[in-house]
Design a protein around this motif. Structure first.
Motif, PDB file in Angstrom:
ATOM      1  N   ALA A  17       0.817  -1.218   0.000  1.00  0.00           N
ATOM      2  CA  ALA A  17       0.000   0.000   0.000  1.00  0.00           C
ATOM      3  C   ALA A  17       0.846   1.261   0.000  1.00  0.00           C
ATOM      4  N   THR A  18       2.117   1.150   0.386  1.00  0.00           N
ATOM      5  CA  THR A  18       2.978   2.334   0.481  1.00  0.00           C
ATOM      6  C   THR A  18       3.695   2.638  -0.826  1.00  0.00           C
ATOM      7  N   GLY A  19       3.477   1.819  -1.845  1.00  0.00           N
ATOM      8  CA  GLY A  19       4.155   2.028  -3.119  1.00  0.00           C
ATOM      9  C   GLY A  19       3.447   3.048  -3.987  1.00  0.00           C
ATOM     10  N   GLY A  20       3.987   3.236  -5.193  1.00  0.00           N
ATOM     11  CA  GLY A  20       3.445   4.248  -6.102  1.00  0.00           C
ATOM     12  C   GLY A  20       2.001   3.974  -6.488  1.00  0.00           C
ATOM     13  N   ILE A  21       1.680   2.738  -6.788  1.00  0.00           N
ATOM     14  CA  ILE A  21       0.293   2.395  -7.126  1.00  0.00           C
ATOM     15  C   ILE A  21      -0.551   2.343  -5.857  1.00  0.00           C
ATOM     16  N   GLY A  22      -0.003   1.754  -4.801  1.00  0.00           N
ATOM     17  CA  GLY A  22      -0.756   1.571  -3.552  1.00  0.00           C
ATOM     18  C   GLY A  22      -1.245   2.880  -2.966  1.00  0.00           C
ATOM     19  N   GLY A  40       2.993  -2.579   4.611  1.00  0.00           N
ATOM     20  CA  GLY A  40       4.239  -2.483   3.856  1.00  0.00           C
ATOM     21  C   GLY A  40       5.327  -2.935   4.823  1.00  0.00           C
ATOM     22  N   SER A  41       6.536  -3.118   4.328  1.00  0.00           N
ATOM     23  CA  SER A  41       7.576  -3.627   5.235  1.00  0.00           C
ATOM     24  C   SER A  41       8.350  -2.496   5.911  1.00  0.00           C
ATOM     25  N   HIS A  42       8.213  -1.280   5.377  1.00  0.00           N
ATOM     26  CA  HIS A  42       9.024  -0.147   5.840  1.00  0.00           C
ATOM     27  C   HIS A  42       8.173   0.751   6.748  1.00  0.00           C
ATOM     28  N   ARG A  43       8.535   0.804   8.036  1.00  0.00           N
ATOM     29  CA  ARG A  43       7.686   1.535   8.997  1.00  0.00           C
ATOM     30  C   ARG A  43       7.528   3.004   8.653  1.00  0.00           C
ATOM     31  N   ASP A  62       6.542  -7.823   6.778  1.00  0.00           N
ATOM     32  CA  ASP A  62       7.324  -8.322   5.651  1.00  0.00           C
ATOM     33  C   ASP A  62       6.483  -9.408   4.987  1.00  0.00           C
ATOM     34  N   ILE A  63       6.182  -9.205   3.722  1.00  0.00           N
ATOM     35  CA  ILE A  63       5.236 -10.076   3.032  1.00  0.00           C
ATOM     36  C   ILE A  63       5.766 -11.506   2.853  1.00  0.00           C
ATOM     37  N   THR A  64       7.062 -11.693   3.103  1.00  0.00           N
ATOM     38  CA  THR A  64       7.627 -13.042   2.977  1.00  0.00           C
ATOM     39  C   THR A  64       7.607 -13.798   4.301  1.00  0.00           C
ATOM     40  N   ASN A  88      -3.435  -7.480  -3.635  1.00  0.00           N
ATOM     41  CA  ASN A  88      -2.015  -7.774  -3.432  1.00  0.00           C
ATOM     42  C   ASN A  88      -1.163  -6.969  -4.387  1.00  0.00           C
ATOM     43  N   LEU A  89      -0.498  -5.962  -3.831  1.00  0.00           N
ATOM     44  CA  LEU A  89       0.379  -5.097  -4.625  1.00  0.00           C
ATOM     45  C   LEU A  89       1.855  -5.249  -4.253  1.00  0.00           C
ATOM     46  N   ALA A  90       2.149  -5.889  -3.125  1.00  0.00           N
ATOM     47  CA  ALA A  90       3.555  -5.986  -2.709  1.00  0.00           C
ATOM     48  C   ALA A  90       4.351  -6.719  -3.783  1.00  0.00           C
ATOM     49  N   ALA A 152      14.081 -12.946 -14.352  1.00  0.00           N
ATOM     50  CA  ALA A 152      13.620 -13.529 -13.085  1.00  0.00           C
ATOM     51  C   ALA A 152      12.296 -12.884 -12.650  1.00  0.00           C
ATOM     52  N   TYR A 153      12.153 -11.587 -12.886  1.00  0.00           N
ATOM     53  CA  TYR A 153      10.896 -10.899 -12.566  1.00  0.00           C
ATOM     54  C   TYR A 153       9.770 -11.452 -13.442  1.00  0.00           C
ATOM     55  N   CYS A 154      10.049 -11.629 -14.751  1.00  0.00           N
ATOM     56  CA  CYS A 154       9.044 -12.226 -15.650  1.00  0.00           C
ATOM     57  C   CYS A 154       8.602 -13.590 -15.101  1.00  0.00           C
ATOM     58  N   ALA A 156       8.751 -14.700 -11.978  1.00  0.00           N
ATOM     59  CA  ALA A 156       7.966 -14.546 -10.742  1.00  0.00           C
ATOM     60  C   ALA A 156       6.533 -14.124 -11.067  1.00  0.00           C
ATOM     61  N   LYS A 157       6.373 -13.177 -11.985  1.00  0.00           N
ATOM     62  CA  LYS A 157       5.024 -12.699 -12.291  1.00  0.00           C
ATOM     63  C   LYS A 157       4.233 -13.724 -13.109  1.00  0.00           C
ATOM     64  N   ALA A 158       4.937 -14.564 -13.883  1.00  0.00           N
ATOM     65  CA  ALA A 158       4.246 -15.668 -14.560  1.00  0.00           C
ATOM     66  C   ALA A 158       3.695 -16.637 -13.513  1.00  0.00           C
ATOM     67  N   GLY A 185       4.376  -1.344 -17.823  1.00  0.00           N
ATOM     68  CA  GLY A 185       5.229  -0.448 -17.050  1.00  0.00           C
ATOM     69  C   GLY A 185       4.495   0.800 -16.577  1.00  0.00           C
ATOM     70  N   THR A 186       4.694   1.126 -15.309  1.00  0.00           N
ATOM     71  CA  THR A 186       3.937   2.199 -14.656  1.00  0.00           C
ATOM     72  C   THR A 186       4.924   3.130 -13.950  1.00  0.00           C
ATOM     73  N   ASP A 187       4.658   4.400 -14.022  1.00  0.00           N
ATOM     74  CA  ASP A 187       5.586   5.426 -13.518  1.00  0.00           C
ATOM     75  C   ASP A 187       5.496   5.541 -11.991  1.00  0.00           C
ATOM     76  N   THR A 188       6.302   4.741 -11.312  1.00  0.00           N
ATOM     77  CA  THR A 188       6.324   4.726  -9.842  1.00  0.00           C
ATOM     78  C   THR A 188       7.769   4.537  -9.366  1.00  0.00           C
ATOM     79  N   PRO A 189       8.004   4.585  -8.052  1.00  0.00           N
ATOM     80  CA  PRO A 189       9.356   4.336  -7.522  1.00  0.00           C
ATOM     81  C   PRO A 189       9.893   2.940  -7.828  1.00  0.00           C
ATOM     82  N   PHE A 190       9.027   2.045  -8.277  1.00  0.00           N
ATOM     83  CA  PHE A 190       9.424   0.690  -8.682  1.00  0.00           C
ATOM     84  C   PHE A 190      10.665   0.705  -9.570  1.00  0.00           C
ATOM     85  N   TRP A 191      10.788   1.726 -10.429  1.00  0.00           N
ATOM     86  CA  TRP A 191      11.848   1.754 -11.432  1.00  0.00           C
ATOM     87  C   TRP A 191      13.165   2.287 -10.884  1.00  0.00           C
ATOM     88  N   GLY A 192      13.156   2.847  -9.671  1.00  0.00           N
ATOM     89  CA  GLY A 192      14.394   3.392  -9.121  1.00  0.00           C
ATOM     90  C   GLY A 192      15.034   4.365 -10.097  1.00  0.00           C
TER      91      GLY A 192
HETATM   92  N1  LIG Z   1       5.569   0.026 -11.661  1.00  0.00           N
HETATM   93  C1  LIG Z   1       5.476  -0.827 -12.671  1.00  0.00           C
HETATM   94  O1  LIG Z   1       6.011  -0.618 -13.793  1.00  0.00           O
HETATM   95  C2  LIG Z   1       4.643  -2.079 -12.519  1.00  0.00           C
HETATM   96  C3  LIG Z   1       4.116  -2.679 -13.678  1.00  0.00           C
HETATM   97  C4  LIG Z   1       3.372  -3.840 -13.553  1.00  0.00           C
HETATM   98  C5  LIG Z   1       3.176  -4.407 -12.305  1.00  0.00           C
HETATM   99  N2  LIG Z   1       3.708  -3.818 -11.205  1.00  0.00           N
HETATM  100  C6  LIG Z   1       3.491  -4.453  -9.919  1.00  0.00           C
HETATM  101  O2  LIG Z   1       2.601  -3.631  -9.167  1.00  0.00           O
HETATM  102  C7  LIG Z   1       2.883  -3.775  -7.781  1.00  0.00           C
HETATM  103  C8  LIG Z   1       3.078  -2.406  -7.147  1.00  0.00           C
HETATM  104  O3  LIG Z   1       4.139  -1.773  -7.834  1.00  0.00           O
HETATM  105  P1  LIG Z   1       4.536  -0.234  -7.636  1.00  0.00           P
HETATM  106  O4  LIG Z   1       4.822   0.284  -8.977  1.00  0.00           O
HETATM  107  O5  LIG Z   1       3.569   0.453  -6.753  1.00  0.00           O
HETATM  108  O6  LIG Z   1       5.944  -0.446  -6.894  1.00  0.00           O
HETATM  109  P2  LIG Z   1       6.631   0.342  -5.675  1.00  0.00           P
HETATM  110  O7  LIG Z   1       6.290   1.779  -5.729  1.00  0.00           O
HETATM  111  O8  LIG Z   1       8.055  -0.071  -5.714  1.00  0.00           O
HETATM  112  O9  LIG Z   1       5.902  -0.298  -4.396  1.00  0.00           O
HETATM  113  C9  LIG Z   1       6.152  -1.630  -4.018  1.00  0.00           C
HETATM  114  C10 LIG Z   1       5.365  -1.961  -2.771  1.00  0.00           C
HETATM  115  O10 LIG Z   1       5.691  -3.314  -2.392  1.00  0.00           O
HETATM  116  C11 LIG Z   1       6.058  -3.313  -1.020  1.00  0.00           C
HETATM  117  N3  LIG Z   1       7.049  -4.351  -0.714  1.00  0.00           N
HETATM  118  C12 LIG Z   1       8.194  -4.634  -1.366  1.00  0.00           C
HETATM  119  N4  LIG Z   1       8.859  -5.623  -0.720  1.00  0.00           N
HETATM  120  C13 LIG Z   1       8.096  -5.955   0.348  1.00  0.00           C
HETATM  121  C14 LIG Z   1       8.228  -6.884   1.411  1.00  0.00           C
HETATM  122  N5  LIG Z   1       9.287  -7.718   1.514  1.00  0.00           N
HETATM  123  N6  LIG Z   1       7.253  -6.957   2.340  1.00  0.00           N
HETATM  124  C15 LIG Z   1       6.180  -6.139   2.285  1.00  0.00           C
HETATM  125  N7  LIG Z   1       5.987  -5.231   1.300  1.00  0.00           N
HETATM  126  C16 LIG Z   1       6.941  -5.146   0.349  1.00  0.00           C
HETATM  127  C17 LIG Z   1       6.668  -1.929  -0.770  1.00  0.00           C
HETATM  128  O11 LIG Z   1       6.575  -1.617   0.607  1.00  0.00           O
HETATM  129  P3  LIG Z   1       7.913  -1.320   1.476  1.00  0.00           P
HETATM  130  O12 LIG Z   1       8.711  -0.333   0.698  1.00  0.00           O
HETATM  131  O13 LIG Z   1       7.390  -0.810   2.751  1.00  0.00           O
HETATM  132  O14 LIG Z   1       8.571  -2.646   1.617  1.00  0.00           O
HETATM  133  C18 LIG Z   1       5.732  -1.063  -1.594  1.00  0.00           C
HETATM  134  O15 LIG Z   1       4.572  -0.769  -0.857  1.00  0.00           O
HETATM  135  C19 LIG Z   1       4.113  -4.689  -7.697  1.00  0.00           C
HETATM  136  O16 LIG Z   1       3.685  -6.002  -7.452  1.00  0.00           O
HETATM  137  C20 LIG Z   1       4.721  -4.584  -9.074  1.00  0.00           C
HETATM  138  O17 LIG Z   1       5.469  -5.750  -9.398  1.00  0.00           O
HETATM  139  C21 LIG Z   1       4.425  -2.654 -11.274  1.00  0.00           C
END
Ligand SMILES: NC(=O)c1ccc[n+]([C@@H]2O[C@H](COP(=O)([O-])OP(=O)(O)OC[C@H]3O[C@@H](n4cnc5c(N)ncnc54)[C@H](OP(=O)(O)O)[C@@H]3O)[C@@H](O)[C@H]2O)c1
Length: 237
Positions: A17-22, A40-43, A62-64, A88-90, A152-154, A156-158, A185-192
């Motif tokens: 929920a703390t991510g870009g989409i969440g 989310g895992s980060h307080r 921690d989702i794991t 489930n967005l983690a 590896a990501y492909c 996991a998502k498969a 692909g979505t414009d969020t912090p996912f891409w670093g």
């Molecule tokens: N952005 C894209 O291009 C894209 C495209 C297609 C699908 N997706 C999928 O959409 C979902 C959300 O992506 P996003 O773009 O919002 O990414 P994001 O901004 O990087 O957010 C990722 C989220 O996952 C959580 N997370 C990561 N590791 C975790 C752990 N060990 N335990 C608990 N939570 C964990 C993070 O929380 P913490 O930081 O607190 O751990 C954060 O809330 C992901 O499953 C991603 O694979 C993303």
């Protein structure tokens, strides 16, 4: 006359929920009157979310880690008085060439994306309301179509796609619907700091529109799988 908003009063648990989409999803659900539990895992990031959106049930997990996931789901169901929807967005990706990928990175991608999704589903099932319960697992277009940058990501998502399809069959008789959402692909912090043309990706709001559509459907309708992506043109501002 239109029926009342189906999202009003809906009890929704959101991982990642703390991510870009969440964060966009949580704000939109709140605006529509849903009751929401977040993790989310980060307080620090979770605290920031609860400051921005008051009234959330929040718990670090921690989702794991099965115990922590069970703790979140139980806190969500307890705090919301039951559960109608789990989103489930983690997830994460560590890109790179396979020849140099640390084994720990490969394992993390499977653990977070696949095991994490399965654990959240496992513990939510006992709380989800039969007859109208819904699980939405967010995989990726990369799980349905390979790309060269993150094998590896492909993979996991498969696995998320297949788990979701099989789970839908397993839970059918319990009246719990299960959806696989596969955004491009979505414009969020996912891409670093990876070199992507962010302005040509989906906006997080685009993914949230799809999520809200799936969640707002009446109980006799299920979206099995939804694959969508950017056309590649620059987004309007
Ligand atoms: N952005 C894209 O291009 C894209 C495209 C297609 C699908 N997706 C999928 O959409 C979902 C959300 O992506 P996003 O773009 O919002 O990414 P994001 O901004 O990087 O957010 C990722 C989220 O996952 C959580 N997370 C990561 N590791 C975790 C752990 N060990 N335990 C608990 N939570 C964990 C993070 O929380 P913490 O930081 O607190 O751990 C954060 O809330 C992901 O499953 C991603 O694979 C993303």
């Amino acid at each position: 006359m239109y029926p009342a908003d189906p999202l009003s009063g809906l009890r929704v648990a959101v991982t990642g929920a703390t991510g870009g989409i969440g964060r966009v999803l949580v704000a939109a659900l709140r605006e529509r009157g849903a009751a929401i539990a977040v993790t989310g895992s980060h307080r620090g990031r979770l605290d920031a979310l609860t400051r921005d959106v008051p009234g959330l049930v929040a718990r670090v997990a921690d989702i794991t880690d099965e115990e922590q996931v069970a703790g979140f789901i139980d806190a969500a169901a307890g705090g919301l008085g039951g559960l109608d929807v789990l989103v489930n967005l983690a997830g994460l990706s560590v890109p790179g060439a396979i020849a140099t990928a640390p084994a720990a990175d490969l394992a993390t991608m499977l653990d977070v994306n696949v095991t994490g999704t399965m654990l959240a589903c496992k513990h939510a099932v006992r709380h989800l309301a039969g007859g109208h319960g819904l699980i939405v697992n967010v995989g990726s277009a990369a799980g349905l179509r390979p790309n060269a940058t993150a094998p590896a990501y492909c993979t996991a998502k498969a696995a998320v796609a297949m788990f979701t399809a099989a789970l839908a069959l397993q839970l059918k008789d319990e009246g719990i619907r299960v959806t696989h959402l596969a955004p491009g692909g979505t414009d969020t912090p996912f891409w670093g700091d990876r070199p992507v043309r962010r302005e040509t990706l989906l906006a997080p709001e685009d993914v949230v529109s799809a999520l809200l559509y799936v969640v707002s459907l009446p109980p006799h309708v299920v979206v099995r799988e939804l694959l969508f992506e950017s056309t590649g043109v620059t987004r309007p501002r």
